[in-house]
Design an enzyme around this catalytic site. Structure first.
Site, PDB file in Angstrom:
ATOM      1  N   TYR A  44       0.852  -1.194   0.000  1.00  0.00           N
ATOM      2  CA  TYR A  44       0.000   0.000   0.000  1.00  0.00           C
ATOM      3  C   TYR A  44       0.883   1.238   0.000  1.00  0.00           C
ATOM      4  O   TYR A  44       2.029   1.206   0.455  1.00  0.00           O
ATOM      5  CB  TYR A  44      -0.938   0.015   1.228  1.00  0.00           C
ATOM      6  CG  TYR A  44      -0.232   0.180   2.550  1.00  0.00           C
ATOM      7  CD1 TYR A  44       0.206  -0.926   3.268  1.00  0.00           C
ATOM      8  CD2 TYR A  44       0.016   1.450   3.074  1.00  0.00           C
ATOM      9  CE1 TYR A  44       0.860  -0.779   4.482  1.00  0.00           C
ATOM     10  CE2 TYR A  44       0.667   1.610   4.298  1.00  0.00           C
ATOM     11  CZ  TYR A  44       1.089   0.497   4.989  1.00  0.00           C
ATOM     12  OH  TYR A  44       1.741   0.642   6.190  1.00  0.00           O
ATOM     13  N   CYS A  45       0.358   2.321  -0.546  1.00  0.00           N
ATOM     14  CA  CYS A  45       1.063   3.602  -0.552  1.00  0.00           C
ATOM     15  C   CYS A  45       0.013   4.705  -0.587  1.00  0.00           C
ATOM     16  O   CYS A  45      -1.175   4.438  -0.461  1.00  0.00           O
ATOM     17  CB  CYS A  45       2.035   3.674  -1.723  1.00  0.00           C
ATOM     18  SG  CYS A  45       1.238   3.442  -3.318  1.00  0.00           S
TER      19      CYS A  45
END
Ligand code: ZN
Ligand code: ZN
Length: 321
Positions: free
Chosen positions: A212-213
């Site tokens: 995730y980012c």
């Protein structure tokens, strides 16, 4: 007479302020598209002229693999930008992530960015691996499986070995991250390839790994690098933390504040965001980040208001003199 004119002008001022409140809505839009672009420079000129004409500020990067940007301005101008952006066929399905801007200056320009910058680069997100990335009209080839926030919850409920893998720089994760996430010790995105190649995370190769980012772009590339290095079950959070926060706020699996690369510093998803950052100076809980006091240094730390700034190892001696 005098009083009356004063009353009138203050009424006018009030109505003008109300008008401004009503019509100018500072917004920030985050976007990316991975698609083969035959002429990145033509896209650059188009986007620069479009952004300048509409009074937008922010940063846009273009490469042969796509486009990545953050723009700030008045909502109406950004909507015009979006219509034009989507009129170009490879960009028509772009997923725009909207958030509140801090404000607009007297000229109606976003105060969250110093200027508009539109550039062509080897990569639209700097992993230092432009030759490894493969892109077709459907996006990145060989990336992780996209998970909506709901499907992420389904996965976490059905499996007990899910690993969250933070695809950002370690500093960003210091003020907010998914609960229990693996946070690689990376100072810039360029450190990921070396770290993955070092075997440091080989123990995750048999597990479901959710990358995730912020808005999803870094995980498009990161997840493809992981898949090609033998990580067997790689996912990526669709729309990133921004989309997850819109849907679950601080009542899901996310904890803390979201670091952002503009003057806002960070954003919270609710009035009850946890403060998970720890001041490097005094150890107090804080979500504040600040640069090393050496003006030439770009290192950042989590540091509270009282401590204001802490020097990095390289510049510590300098500031102690
Ligand atoms: Zn402190
Ligand atoms: Zn420094």
């Amino acid at each position: 007479m005098r009083d009356r004119s004063r009353v009138l002008s203050s009424k006018q001022a009030v109505s003008r302020a109300a008008y401004n409140l009503q019509v100018s809505t500072p917004k920030i839009v985050l976007f990316y598209v991975f698609a083969p672009l035959a002429d990145p420079d033509a896209i650059r000129v188009w986007q620069r002229d479009l952004g300048e004409g509409l009074g937008l500020r922010g940063r846009v990067l273009i490469s042969q693999h796509g486009i990545n940007g953050t723009l700030g301005g008045d909502l109406r101008a950004l909507k015009k930008w979006a219509r034009s952006f989507r009129s170009y066929d490879p960009f028509k399905t772009v997923d725009l992530k909207w958030s509140e801007g801090t404000g607009l200056d007297a000229d109606g320009l976003s105060v969250d960015f110093p200027k508009l910058s539109v550039k062509v680069r080897d990569e639209i997100v700097s992993f230092g691996a432009p030759d490894e990335l493969r892109v077709d009209e459907n996006g990145v080839v060989g990336g992780g499986i996209h998970l909506s926030p709901e499907r992420l919850h389904d996965l976490v409920e059905s499996r007990d070995d899910v690993v969250f893998f933070d695809g950002r720089n370690a500093l960003e994760a210091e003020i907010g991250r998914f609960r229990g996430a693996v946070v690689p010790d990376v100072e810039t995105t360029r450190d990921f390839v070396r770290l993955l190649d070092s075997g440091a995370y080989d123990d995750l190769k048999g597990k479901p790994v959710v990358t995730y980012c912020t808005g999803g772009i870094r995980c498009e590339v990161l997840s493809s690098l992981m898949v090609s290095r033998g990580f067997g079950e790689v996912y990526q959070l669709d729309g990133g933390i921004v989309r997850y926060g819109e849907e679950y706020g601080d009542d899901g699996l996310w904890e803390g504040s979201l670091y952002v690369f503009d003057k806002r510093g960070s954003v919270d998803f609710s009035d009850h965001a946890a403060v998970v950052g720890v001041c490097a100076g005094c150890g107090a809980a804080t979500k504040r980040t600040a640069n090393c006091p050496d003006a030439s240094c770009r290192r950042q730390f989590v540091v509270c208001e009282q401590c204001d700034a802490v020097p990095c190892a390289e510049h510590g001696a300098l500031s102690a003199r």
